[in-house]
Design a protein around this motif. Structure first.
Motif, PDB file in Angstrom:
ATOM      1  N   UNK A   9      -0.350   8.827  -7.357  1.00  0.00           N
ATOM      2  CA  UNK A   9      -0.502   7.387  -7.572  1.00  0.00           C
ATOM      3  C   UNK A   9       0.736   6.644  -7.080  1.00  0.00           C
ATOM      4  N   UNK A  10       1.911   7.254  -7.227  1.00  0.00           N
ATOM      5  CA  UNK A  10       3.139   6.627  -6.737  1.00  0.00           C
ATOM      6  C   UNK A  10       3.070   6.396  -5.230  1.00  0.00           C
ATOM      7  N   UNK A  11       2.592   7.388  -4.483  1.00  0.00           N
ATOM      8  CA  UNK A  11       2.469   7.241  -3.028  1.00  0.00           C
ATOM      9  C   UNK A  11       1.499   6.109  -2.688  1.00  0.00           C
ATOM     10  N   UNK A  12       0.333   6.099  -3.344  1.00  0.00           N
ATOM     11  CA  UNK A  12      -0.666   5.052  -3.082  1.00  0.00           C
ATOM     12  C   UNK A  12      -0.132   3.682  -3.474  1.00  0.00           C
ATOM     13  N   UNK A  13       0.617   3.616  -4.573  1.00  0.00           N
ATOM     14  CA  UNK A  13       1.184   2.359  -5.063  1.00  0.00           C
ATOM     15  C   UNK A  13       2.193   1.799  -4.058  1.00  0.00           C
ATOM     16  N   UNK A  14       3.096   2.657  -3.579  1.00  0.00           N
ATOM     17  CA  UNK A  14       4.104   2.226  -2.606  1.00  0.00           C
ATOM     18  C   UNK A  14       3.451   1.782  -1.310  1.00  0.00           C
ATOM     19  N   UNK A  15       2.446   2.537  -0.885  1.00  0.00           N
ATOM     20  CA  UNK A  15       1.738   2.207   0.353  1.00  0.00           C
ATOM     21  C   UNK A  15       1.143   0.801   0.283  1.00  0.00           C
ATOM     22  N   UNK A  16       0.467   0.499  -0.807  1.00  0.00           N
ATOM     23  CA  UNK A  16      -0.149  -0.832  -0.937  1.00  0.00           C
ATOM     24  C   UNK A  16       0.912  -1.921  -1.082  1.00  0.00           C
ATOM     25  N   UNK A  17       1.963  -1.642  -1.837  1.00  0.00           N
ATOM     26  CA  UNK A  17       3.010  -2.641  -2.048  1.00  0.00           C
ATOM     27  C   UNK A  17       3.702  -3.011  -0.739  1.00  0.00           C
ATOM     28  N   UNK A  30       2.450  -2.923   2.328  1.00  0.00           N
ATOM     29  CA  UNK A  30       1.595  -3.532   3.352  1.00  0.00           C
ATOM     30  C   UNK A  30       0.998  -4.876   2.941  1.00  0.00           C
ATOM     31  N   UNK A  31       1.105  -5.254   1.669  1.00  0.00           N
ATOM     32  CA  UNK A  31       0.529  -6.521   1.214  1.00  0.00           C
ATOM     33  C   UNK A  31       1.608  -7.586   1.059  1.00  0.00           C
ATOM     34  N   UNK A  86       6.868 -10.840   3.214  1.00  0.00           N
ATOM     35  CA  UNK A  86       5.607 -10.574   3.902  1.00  0.00           C
ATOM     36  C   UNK A  86       5.355  -9.067   3.939  1.00  0.00           C
ATOM     37  N   UNK A  87       4.083  -8.674   3.977  1.00  0.00           N
ATOM     38  CA  UNK A  87       3.747  -7.270   4.107  1.00  0.00           C
ATOM     39  C   UNK A  87       4.161  -6.728   5.465  1.00  0.00           C
ATOM     40  N   UNK A  88       4.458  -5.438   5.530  1.00  0.00           N
ATOM     41  CA  UNK A  88       4.893  -4.808   6.775  1.00  0.00           C
ATOM     42  C   UNK A  88       3.713  -4.575   7.715  1.00  0.00           C
ATOM     43  N   UNK A 118       5.568  -0.189   8.592  1.00  0.00           N
ATOM     44  CA  UNK A 118       5.178   0.583   7.406  1.00  0.00           C
ATOM     45  C   UNK A 118       5.364   2.078   7.634  1.00  0.00           C
ATOM     46  N   UNK A 119       4.885   2.590   8.774  1.00  0.00           N
ATOM     47  CA  UNK A 119       4.994   4.026   9.048  1.00  0.00           C
ATOM     48  C   UNK A 119       6.455   4.460   9.102  1.00  0.00           C
ATOM     49  N   UNK A 120       7.296   3.639   9.708  1.00  0.00           N
ATOM     50  CA  UNK A 120       8.718   3.966   9.778  1.00  0.00           C
ATOM     51  C   UNK A 120       9.322   4.003   8.369  1.00  0.00           C
ATOM     52  N   UNK A 121       8.946   3.035   7.542  1.00  0.00           N
ATOM     53  CA  UNK A 121       9.498   2.953   6.184  1.00  0.00           C
ATOM     54  C   UNK A 121       9.026   4.112   5.318  1.00  0.00           C
TER      55      UNK A 121
END
Length: 314
Positions: free
Chosen positions: A263-271, A273-274, A280-282, A287-290
């Motif tokens: 869930x941490x991975x999914x949470x960071x991913x959404x945070x 990019x939005x 602003x979202x990446x 995003x991939x670099x981060x």
């Protein structure tokens, strides 16, 4: 849908006889001759009822059923026991570990009745769970109303977390717990002032301390709602980091439960990019670099690899 019943006994003659009496009963019957074999089945299958002998080499039946309670909370547990062990069986029923017991050597009618009652119990639990899903989802959406910028966040986190879990071949029952935990991971933010949640600037150290408490507050909410330990772990630990610099407990590496890591991975991913009030979202490349930079520091390396494989296909 055909319900599955799992029988566990180190005496294969009992397994063969039990299988024979449930032929043409409209049930799918599985057998295991050891506790470890049973746990492997539970991890891969949705089992409605498990019937286990208590006295087995290695892990006893009571210990097995306690583990099944964690892995598959809605599986109804029936214990087979000798007459000398009735006090143990009764204590297990009183503690909620076991639904019913049958005394060996049991009669055919007793086993048929016990399994029939177990199936009925499982159907009731499933019915309650379906109603709970609506309530849990509604609660998550209500909490999101406090912060308009995160609308849909919990659903997006759940969708991605379930993709990661499926890629890792995590059992259907554990995936359900991951879904609930994803929906409710931020439920503790109900206690965070909106002025902090919606701040269009960097938070002060004191404000961030308030934000960090949402994991503890949220865990208290789901615990009082009698949700499973897995859901509690997700809510409590989804801000822990692989390098041990997260919160609230500073857990490191595999000390954080796998479900919370997912869930941490999914949470960071959404945070990332939005859009949020303060940034602003990446874009995809940023995003991939981060996310790669976070691999092995914020996030579990193998889970980031899994995420990247999923994103490459999508």
């Amino acid at each position: 849908m055909q319900e599955t019943v799992l029988f566990v006994d180190d005496e294969k003659s009992y397994l063969a006889y039990t299988t024979s009496i449930f032929e043409n009963k409209g049930l799918r019957i599985l057998t295991a001759s050891s506790a470890m074999e049973a746990l492997e089945i539970i991890d891969q299958e949705h089992v409605s009822v498990v019937v286990s002998d208590n006295e087995m080499p290695g892990m006893r039946g009571l210990e097995l059923l306690a583990k099944i309670k964690e892995l598959s909370p809605h599986t109804v547990k029936i214990m087979m026991t000798g007459s000398a062990d009735l006090s143990t069986a009764l204590a297990a029923i009183n503690s909620g570990e076991v639904f019913r017991f049958v005394v060996k050597p049991w009669k055919k009618s007793e086993m048929l009745r016990a399994v029939k009652d177990g199936i009925r119990r499982h159907r009731i639990l499933q019915s309650l769970a379906r109603e709970d899903e609506y309530i849990l989802h509604s609660l998550a959406q209500t909490i999101e109303l406090k912060d308009a910028s995160t609308r849909g966040h919990c659903d997006r986190v759940a969708t991605l977390a379930l993709k990661i879990a499926a890629e890792l071949h995590i059992s259907v029952d554990r995936q359900r717990e991951i879904k609930y935990g994803s929906w409710l991971h931020d439920c503790g933010k109900i206690g965070v002032p909106e002025a902090i949640l919606n701040a269009e600037r960097a938070l002060t150290p004191k404000e961030f301390d308030v934000i960090k408490k949402h994991t503890i507050w949220g865990c208290d909410v789901v615990r009082k709602a009698n949700l499973s330990k897995t859901v509690q772990d997700i809510v409590l630990y989804h801000h822990e980091r692989w390098d041990g610099k997260g919160y609230p407990c500073g857990l490191k590496g595999e000390d954080t439960p796998l479900e919370a890591q997912i869930v941490a991975v999914a949470d960071v991913c959404d945070a990332l990019t939005m859009d949020r009030p303060y940034r602003k979202g990446l874009c995809r490349d940023e995003f991939l670099r981060t996310i790669v930079e976070m691999q092995g520091t914020n996030l579990a390396p193998h889970l980031v690899d899994t995420l990247l494989q999923i994103l490459e296909r999508d």
